[in-house]
Scaffold this motif. Structure first.
Motif, PDB file in Angstrom:
ATOM      1  N   ARG A   2     -12.066  -4.664 -19.603  1.00 46.73           N
ATOM      2  CA  ARG A   2     -10.855  -4.317 -20.347  1.00 46.73           C
ATOM      3  C   ARG A   2      -9.839  -3.848 -19.332  1.00 46.73           C
ATOM      4  O   ARG A   2     -10.083  -2.902 -18.591  1.00 46.73           O
ATOM      5  CB  ARG A   2     -11.134  -3.201 -21.343  1.00 46.73           C
ATOM      6  N   VAL A   3      -8.711  -4.513 -19.301  1.00 44.09           N
ATOM      7  CA  VAL A   3      -7.701  -4.205 -18.285  1.00 44.09           C
ATOM      8  C   VAL A   3      -6.533  -3.436 -18.900  1.00 44.09           C
ATOM      9  O   VAL A   3      -6.271  -3.527 -20.090  1.00 44.09           O
ATOM     10  CB  VAL A   3      -7.189  -5.483 -17.588  1.00 44.09           C
ATOM     11  N   ARG A   4      -5.887  -2.665 -18.038  1.00 47.97           N
ATOM     12  CA  ARG A   4      -4.634  -1.985 -18.365  1.00 47.97           C
ATOM     13  C   ARG A   4      -3.712  -2.232 -17.193  1.00 47.97           C
ATOM     14  O   ARG A   4      -4.079  -2.005 -16.041  1.00 47.97           O
ATOM     15  CB  ARG A   4      -4.855  -0.477 -18.542  1.00 47.97           C
ATOM     16  N   ASP A   5      -2.506  -2.697 -17.476  1.00 47.31           N
ATOM     17  CA  ASP A   5      -1.570  -3.031 -16.409  1.00 47.31           C
ATOM     18  C   ASP A   5      -1.238  -1.859 -15.503  1.00 47.31           C
ATOM     19  O   ASP A   5      -0.986  -2.040 -14.317  1.00 47.31           O
ATOM     20  CB  ASP A   5      -0.278  -3.617 -16.988  1.00 47.31           C
ATOM     21  N   ASP A   6      -1.267  -0.634 -16.050  1.00 45.95           N
ATOM     22  CA  ASP A   6      -0.892   0.536 -15.257  1.00 45.95           C
ATOM     23  C   ASP A   6      -2.056   1.147 -14.489  1.00 45.95           C
ATOM     24  O   ASP A   6      -1.858   2.013 -13.643  1.00 45.95           O
ATOM     25  CB  ASP A   6      -0.246   1.601 -16.150  1.00 45.95           C
ATOM     26  N   ALA A   7      -3.283   0.706 -14.745  1.00 43.74           N
ATOM     27  CA  ALA A   7      -4.459   1.250 -14.056  1.00 43.74           C
ATOM     28  C   ALA A   7      -4.617   0.590 -12.690  1.00 43.74           C
ATOM     29  O   ALA A   7      -4.370  -0.606 -12.525  1.00 43.74           O
ATOM     30  CB  ALA A   7      -5.710   1.020 -14.889  1.00 43.74           C
ATOM     31  N   SER A   8      -5.059   1.374 -11.706  1.00 44.22           N
ATOM     32  CA  SER A   8      -5.285   0.818 -10.374  1.00 44.22           C
ATOM     33  C   SER A   8      -6.549  -0.039 -10.381  1.00 44.22           C
ATOM     34  O   SER A   8      -7.390   0.064 -11.280  1.00 44.22           O
ATOM     35  CB  SER A   8      -5.430   1.932  -9.344  1.00 44.22           C
ATOM     36  N   LEU A   9      -6.672  -0.860  -9.366  1.00 43.66           N
ATOM     37  CA  LEU A   9      -7.874  -1.675  -9.236  1.00 43.66           C
ATOM     38  C   LEU A   9      -9.116  -0.788  -9.191  1.00 43.66           C
ATOM     39  O   LEU A   9     -10.117  -1.078  -9.844  1.00 43.66           O
ATOM     40  CB  LEU A   9      -7.779  -2.553  -7.987  1.00 43.66           C
ATOM     41  N   THR A  10      -9.036   0.304  -8.455  1.00 41.27           N
ATOM     42  CA  THR A  10     -10.164   1.229  -8.353  1.00 41.27           C
ATOM     43  C   THR A  10     -10.506   1.834  -9.702  1.00 41.27           C
ATOM     44  O   THR A  10     -11.682   1.937 -10.067  1.00 41.27           O
ATOM     45  CB  THR A  10      -9.852   2.341  -7.333  1.00 41.27           C
ATOM     46  N   GLU A  11      -9.497   2.259 -10.465  1.00 38.56           N
ATOM     47  CA  GLU A  11      -9.733   2.849 -11.786  1.00 38.56           C
ATOM     48  C   GLU A  11     -10.422   1.870 -12.735  1.00 38.56           C
ATOM     49  O   GLU A  11     -11.183   2.286 -13.614  1.00 38.56           O
ATOM     50  CB  GLU A  11      -8.416   3.305 -12.417  1.00 38.56           C
ATOM     51  N   LEU A  12     -10.173   0.588 -12.559  1.00 40.80           N
ATOM     52  CA  LEU A  12     -10.797  -0.427 -13.404  1.00 40.80           C
ATOM     53  C   LEU A  12     -12.190  -0.824 -12.912  1.00 40.80           C
ATOM     54  O   LEU A  12     -12.867  -1.631 -13.538  1.00 40.80           O
ATOM     55  CB  LEU A  12      -9.903  -1.665 -13.487  1.00 40.80           C
ATOM     56  N   GLY A  13     -12.612  -0.270 -11.783  1.00 40.57           N
ATOM     57  CA  GLY A  13     -13.933  -0.583 -11.243  1.00 40.57           C
ATOM     58  C   GLY A  13     -13.960  -1.808 -10.356  1.00 40.57           C
ATOM     59  O   GLY A  13     -15.023  -2.336 -10.057  1.00 40.57           O
ATOM     60  N   ILE A  14     -12.785  -2.257  -9.936  1.00 40.71           N
ATOM     61  CA  ILE A  14     -12.703  -3.413  -9.046  1.00 40.71           C
ATOM     62  C   ILE A  14     -12.775  -2.893  -7.616  1.00 40.71           C
ATOM     63  O   ILE A  14     -11.843  -2.282  -7.127  1.00 40.71           O
ATOM     64  CB  ILE A  14     -11.404  -4.204  -9.287  1.00 40.71           C
ATOM     65  N   THR A  58      -9.992 -15.203  -1.906  1.00 35.40           N
ATOM     66  CA  THR A  58     -10.136 -13.802  -1.534  1.00 35.40           C
ATOM     67  C   THR A  58      -8.799 -13.263  -1.062  1.00 35.40           C
ATOM     68  O   THR A  58      -8.107 -13.903  -0.281  1.00 35.40           O
ATOM     69  CB  THR A  58     -11.190 -13.644  -0.417  1.00 35.40           C
ATOM     70  N   PHE A  59      -8.466 -12.058  -1.556  1.00 36.03           N
ATOM     71  CA  PHE A  59      -7.194 -11.426  -1.226  1.00 36.03           C
ATOM     72  C   PHE A  59      -7.436 -10.019  -0.711  1.00 36.03           C
ATOM     73  O   PHE A  59      -8.295  -9.297  -1.226  1.00 36.03           O
ATOM     74  CB  PHE A  59      -6.289 -11.362  -2.463  1.00 36.03           C
ATOM     75  N   ARG A  60      -6.663  -9.624   0.301  1.00 36.51           N
ATOM     76  CA  ARG A  60      -6.678  -8.256   0.784  1.00 36.51           C
ATOM     77  C   ARG A  60      -5.556  -7.517   0.059  1.00 36.51           C
ATOM     78  O   ARG A  60      -4.388  -7.884   0.188  1.00 36.51           O
ATOM     79  CB  ARG A  60      -6.447  -8.208   2.293  1.00 36.51           C
ATOM     80  N   VAL A  61      -5.928  -6.501  -0.710  1.00 35.80           N
ATOM     81  CA  VAL A  61      -4.960  -5.772  -1.524  1.00 35.80           C
ATOM     82  C   VAL A  61      -5.251  -4.276  -1.457  1.00 35.80           C
ATOM     83  O   VAL A  61      -6.376  -3.852  -1.188  1.00 35.80           O
ATOM     84  CB  VAL A  61      -5.003  -6.232  -2.993  1.00 35.80           C
ATOM     85  N   PRO A  62      -4.234  -3.431  -1.715  1.00 31.86           N
ATOM     86  CA  PRO A  62      -4.462  -1.988  -1.753  1.00 31.86           C
ATOM     87  C   PRO A  62      -5.364  -1.596  -2.923  1.00 31.86           C
ATOM     88  O   PRO A  62      -5.227  -2.134  -4.024  1.00 31.86           O
ATOM     89  CB  PRO A  62      -3.059  -1.401  -1.942  1.00 31.86           C
ATOM     90  N   LYS A  63      -6.259  -0.660  -2.684  1.00 28.48           N
ATOM     91  CA  LYS A  63      -7.138  -0.163  -3.743  1.00 28.48           C
ATOM     92  C   LYS A  63      -6.344   0.460  -4.881  1.00 28.48           C
ATOM     93  O   LYS A  63      -6.736   0.388  -6.036  1.00 28.48           O
ATOM     94  CB  LYS A  63      -8.105   0.889  -3.185  1.00 28.48           C
ATOM     95  N   ALA A  64      -5.212   1.062  -4.555  1.00 27.28           N
ATOM     96  CA  ALA A  64      -4.398   1.765  -5.546  1.00 27.28           C
ATOM     97  C   ALA A  64      -3.405   0.848  -6.267  1.00 27.28           C
ATOM     98  O   ALA A  64      -2.636   1.320  -7.102  1.00 27.28           O
ATOM     99  CB  ALA A  64      -3.648   2.913  -4.877  1.00 27.28           C
ATOM    100  N   MET A  65      -3.410  -0.428  -5.971  1.00 25.71           N
ATOM    101  CA  MET A  65      -2.460  -1.356  -6.602  1.00 25.71           C
ATOM    102  C   MET A  65      -2.695  -1.390  -8.112  1.00 25.71           C
ATOM    103  O   MET A  65      -3.834  -1.568  -8.563  1.00 25.71           O
ATOM    104  CB  MET A  65      -2.636  -2.760  -6.023  1.00 25.71           C
ATOM    105  N   PRO A  66      -1.628  -1.224  -8.906  1.00 29.59           N
ATOM    106  CA  PRO A  66      -1.781  -1.354 -10.361  1.00 29.59           C
ATOM    107  C   PRO A  66      -2.187  -2.784 -10.724  1.00 29.59           C
ATOM    108  O   PRO A  66      -1.739  -3.746 -10.098  1.00 29.59           O
ATOM    109  CB  PRO A  66      -0.396  -1.025 -10.912  1.00 29.59           C
ATOM    110  N   PHE A  67      -3.008  -2.900 -11.754  1.00 30.23           N
ATOM    111  CA  PHE A  67      -3.510  -4.207 -12.147  1.00 30.23           C
ATOM    112  C   PHE A  67      -2.370  -5.168 -12.493  1.00 30.23           C
ATOM    113  O   PHE A  67      -2.406  -6.339 -12.112  1.00 30.23           O
ATOM    114  CB  PHE A  67      -4.482  -4.080 -13.323  1.00 30.23           C
TER     115      PHE A  67
END
Length: 107
Positions: free
Chosen positions: A84-96, A41-50
């Protein structure tokens, strides 16, 4: 496996989303890996790009396995659903979201 409580749960969770501000907890699981057999488990920013999450968080953790190859092809899943991942998408945008399980298999 579900947990059955023998009493009433009368206190707030110490890992609820409200306590993390712009961060969240993400569980990461390398499927079918016998060296890293359980999720981390990692604590990371919601806006971090994938892409940044992979290179800055996941790969340093996975590198403890001597068979790990950075940049290897991976199949991604979020809570057992293909992702489906995109390196430039945030974790939130990917539904994580908070306390979701992000897992991968090396292809």
């Amino acid at each position: 496996m579900s947990v059955r409580a023998i009493g009433e749960y009368k206190f707030p969770s110490r890992s609820r989303v409200e306590l993390y501000g712009d961060d969240q907890l993400v569980h990461v699981w390398w499927r079918d890996n016998t060296f890293l057999a359980s999720a981390a488990t990692f604590r990371v920013p919601k806006a971090m790009p994938f892409g940044e999450f992979v290179t800055g968080v996941l790969e340093p953790w996975a590198a403890s396995d001597p068979d790990f190859e950075p940049g290897s092809e991976r199949d991604w899943f979020i809570d057992d659903s293909p992702l489906r991942v995109r390196d430039d998408a945030s974790l939130t945008e990917l539904g994580i979201g908070h306390k979701h399980t992000l897992s991968f298999q090396v292809g």
